[in-house]
Write a protein that holds these residues in place. Sequence first.
Motif, mmCIF file in Angstrom:
data_model
loop_
_atom_site.group_PDB
_atom_site.id
_atom_site.type_symbol
_atom_site.label_atom_id
_atom_site.label_comp_id
_atom_site.label_asym_id
_atom_site.label_seq_id
_atom_site.Cartn_x
_atom_site.Cartn_y
_atom_site.Cartn_z
ATOM 1 N N ASP A 268 0.475 11.297 5.391
ATOM 2 C CA ASP A 268 0.274 10.108 6.205
ATOM 3 C C ASP A 268 1.330 10.260 7.177
ATOM 4 O O ASP A 268 0.954 9.900 8.594
ATOM 5 C CB ASP A 268 0.329 8.883 5.490
ATOM 6 N N LYS B 96 1.656 4.765 -2.858
ATOM 7 C CA LYS B 96 0.985 6.005 -2.853
ATOM 8 C C LYS B 96 2.102 6.906 -3.568
ATOM 9 O O LYS B 96 3.359 6.682 -3.451
ATOM 10 C CB LYS B 96 0.995 6.322 -1.521
ATOM 11 N N THR B 97 1.849 8.173 -3.738
ATOM 12 C CA THR B 97 2.639 9.269 -4.465
ATOM 13 C C THR B 97 3.393 10.043 -2.902
ATOM 14 O O THR B 97 3.039 9.602 -1.797
ATOM 15 C CB THR B 97 1.708 10.350 -4.742
ATOM 16 N N ILE C 216 6.825 4.129 5.897
ATOM 17 C CA ILE C 216 6.866 5.406 5.202
ATOM 18 C C ILE C 216 7.910 6.183 4.788
ATOM 19 O O ILE C 216 8.439 6.451 3.585
ATOM 20 C CB ILE C 216 5.690 6.178 5.704
ATOM 21 N N GLN D 61 1.130 12.063 -0.968
ATOM 22 C CA GLN D 61 0.195 11.237 -0.096
ATOM 23 C C GLN D 61 1.101 10.932 1.000
ATOM 24 O O GLN D 61 0.496 10.525 2.489
ATOM 25 C CB GLN D 61 -0.468 10.066 -0.712
ATOM 26 N N LEU D 62 2.179 10.071 0.882
ATOM 27 C CA LEU D 62 3.151 9.640 2.038
ATOM 28 C C LEU D 62 3.508 10.545 3.059
ATOM 29 O O LEU D 62 3.273 10.180 4.063
ATOM 30 C CB LEU D 62 4.297 9.021 1.532
ATOM 31 N N ASP E 67 0.904 -1.181 0.011
ATOM 32 C CA ASP E 67 -0.096 -0.056 -0.097
ATOM 33 C C ASP E 67 0.979 1.272 -0.010
ATOM 34 O O ASP E 67 0.746 2.192 -0.662
ATOM 35 C CB ASP E 67 -0.927 0.108 1.070
ATOM 36 N N VAL E 68 1.958 1.215 0.715
ATOM 37 C CA VAL E 68 2.795 2.182 0.789
ATOM 38 C C VAL E 68 3.236 2.446 -0.514
ATOM 39 O O VAL E 68 3.756 3.852 -0.899
ATOM 40 C CB VAL E 68 3.921 2.058 1.951
#
Length: 67
Positions: free
Chosen positions: A17, A9-10, A53, A13-14, A5-6
């Motif tokens: 988060d 993501k862009t 992340i 987004q990371l 999932d990580v």
Amino acid sequence: MKAKDVSLKTEDQLKADLVSLKKEAFNLRFQRASGHLENTARVRVVRRDIARIETSLRQKAQSKASA
């Protein structure tokens, strides 16, 4: 949060988060110190998600630098 999932993501987004997870970790530390923490396993999960992340962000930065 899974590593897969990580990776999907862009960076923006990371980063978003990461900020929210760091705030949650901060609140969990205070709850633990005051004795109000009910779900002690959540501390571990949040720490590991932060590490995932940060690792993904570092890898993406390195791939951009080498490209």
